[in-house]
Design a protein around this motif. Structure first.
Motif, PDB file in Angstrom:
ATOM      1  N   PRO A   1       0.764  -1.257   0.000  1.00 42.52           N
ATOM      2  CA  PRO A   1       0.000   0.000   0.000  1.00 42.52           C
ATOM      3  C   PRO A   1       0.797   1.311   0.000  1.00 42.52           C
TER       4      PRO A   1
ATOM      5  N   HIS B   1       1.034   3.252  -3.446  1.00 43.12           N
ATOM      6  CA  HIS B   1      -0.258   3.721  -3.931  1.00 43.12           C
ATOM      7  C   HIS B   1      -0.721   4.914  -3.098  1.00 43.12           C
ATOM      8  N   ARG B   2      -0.533   4.843  -1.801  1.00 45.88           N
ATOM      9  CA  ARG B   2      -0.899   5.963  -0.923  1.00 45.88           C
ATOM     10  C   ARG B   2      -0.117   7.213  -1.307  1.00 45.88           C
ATOM     11  N   GLU B   3       1.172   7.053  -1.555  1.00 45.61           N
ATOM     12  CA  GLU B   3       2.005   8.182  -1.967  1.00 45.61           C
ATOM     13  C   GLU B   3       1.476   8.800  -3.257  1.00 45.61           C
TER      14      GLU B   3
ATOM     15  N   ALA C   1      -5.543  -1.920  -3.498  1.00 42.43           N
ATOM     16  CA  ALA C   1      -6.067  -0.573  -3.276  1.00 42.43           C
ATOM     17  C   ALA C   1      -7.539  -0.442  -3.654  1.00 42.43           C
TER      18      ALA C   1
END
Length: 328
Positions: free
Chosen positions: A195, A198-200, A227
């Motif tokens: 994760p 993807h969060r970044e 995600a």
């Protein structure tokens, strides 16, 4: 698989892998620059999301521009940036981090307000490792010593290979085994499919309706699955037709295309093993494909039937061999 509309029209942001999707080594993948310019001109945000932590966003953007791809440093999101954020959220500002990698990783660590160091003598609180040309025994040894002293171990990514113009070469997932073997400590991974990257990407782009575009099932597509967002698998890099037909649930993309040109095509309806002029069926423990038309439509039909037959498991290669024979 979805279908019935121009693919890119349903999304505000493309989260694009680089190696094997936009370029291979120093050369652009055919159709990639044109497809990306067209999406950019339509107002779609382009974010280049890469597990490769060796180069800085500025260097990557400059390479993309040389290839005729629209990009700025702010459009590039790397696993190095994700790894640096993972560390920064857990330690004090200015904390020392041993960087086992290249300039891209060092810059990302600095940007998070941390202090990159090169030896275990400096007692770093973390070791961050990413692939880099010329990564040497001495730096890997310092990483081993620091991890043994109790430093947290973060890997930018765990890709065992990376595609190049010469073929697949060892990736960071292969290189981290040096420290793992010597210490018995497995790293926390920041890159796809985990994760943090993807969060970044979402933090940096503000994406609301992102489409992940990649060439690997075990990183790009699994990352999208983790995600809960849609994905497009292009056949210009690592993944093959066999990989798709035998994919487990977390590795099944929403869409399949030959290359990035698929973004601007009306994606066909794929239903009950039918797509275009093709029909795929499952019987007697084997997948069969009949019809004619574009090869990619045959593959889409076959994937639909294969995944329905496999359910939560994955088919064996022999069960799909006749389809591969038809597709050539």
């Amino acid at each position: 698989m979805g279908g019935g509309a121009v693919l890119v029209d349903g999304y505000d942001t493309l989260l694009l892998d680089l190696d094997g999707v936009v370029y291979l080594g120093r050369h652009a993948v055919p159709n990639a620059p044109q497809a990306l310019h067209r999406a950019h001109d339509q107002g779609v945000r382009l974010a280049y999301v890469t597990n490769n932590a060796s180069r800085t966003p500025g260097a990557i953007a400059a390479h993309l521009v040389e290839l005729g791809v629209p990009a700025t440093a702010g459009d590039v999101v790397t696993s190095a940036q994700a790894a640096a954020r993972v560390v920064a959220e857990r330690v004090e500002p200015g904390a020392k981090v041993l960087v086992v990698g290249g300039m891209g990783l060092r810059q990302a660590v600095r940007e998070r307000g941390l202090t990159p160091v090169t030896t275990a003598w400096e007692k770093p609180v973390a070791v961050v490792q990413g692939i880099a040309p010329g990564l040497d025994y001495g730096l890997l040894s310092e990483g081993v010593l620091a991890v043994r002293q109790g430093a947290m171990f973060i890997a930018s990514n765990a890709d065992t290979t990376m595609p190049t113009g010469r073929g697949e070469l060892p990736g960071n997932g292969a290189m981290i085994r040096v420290i793992v073997t010597a210490t018995g400590v497995e790293p926390e991974v920041a890159g796809k499919p985990e994760p943090p990257l993807h969060r970044e990407s979402i933090i940096r782009t503000g994406a609301v309706r992102p489409l992940v575009v990649g060439d690997r099932l075990d990183t790009d597509i699994e990352g999208a699955t983790n995600a809960g967002v849609d994905s497009l698998l292009v056949l210009t890099g690592v993944a093959t037709a066999l990989d798709l037909l035998t994919a487990s649930p977390e590795h099944r993309p929403t869409y399949v295309g030959e290359d990035l040109g698929a973004l601007h095509e009306v994606y066909p309806e794929v239903r009950q093993g039918a797509c275009g002029g093709w029909q795929a069926t499952w019987s007697d423990g084997a997948l069969r494909l009949e019809g004619q038309g574009a090869r990619i439509d045959g593959l889409r039909a076959a994937c639909d039937a294969a995944w329905a037959a496999a359910g939560e498991k994955a088919l064996e290669a022999q069960a799909v061999q006749s389809v591969l024979d038809v597709l050539g």
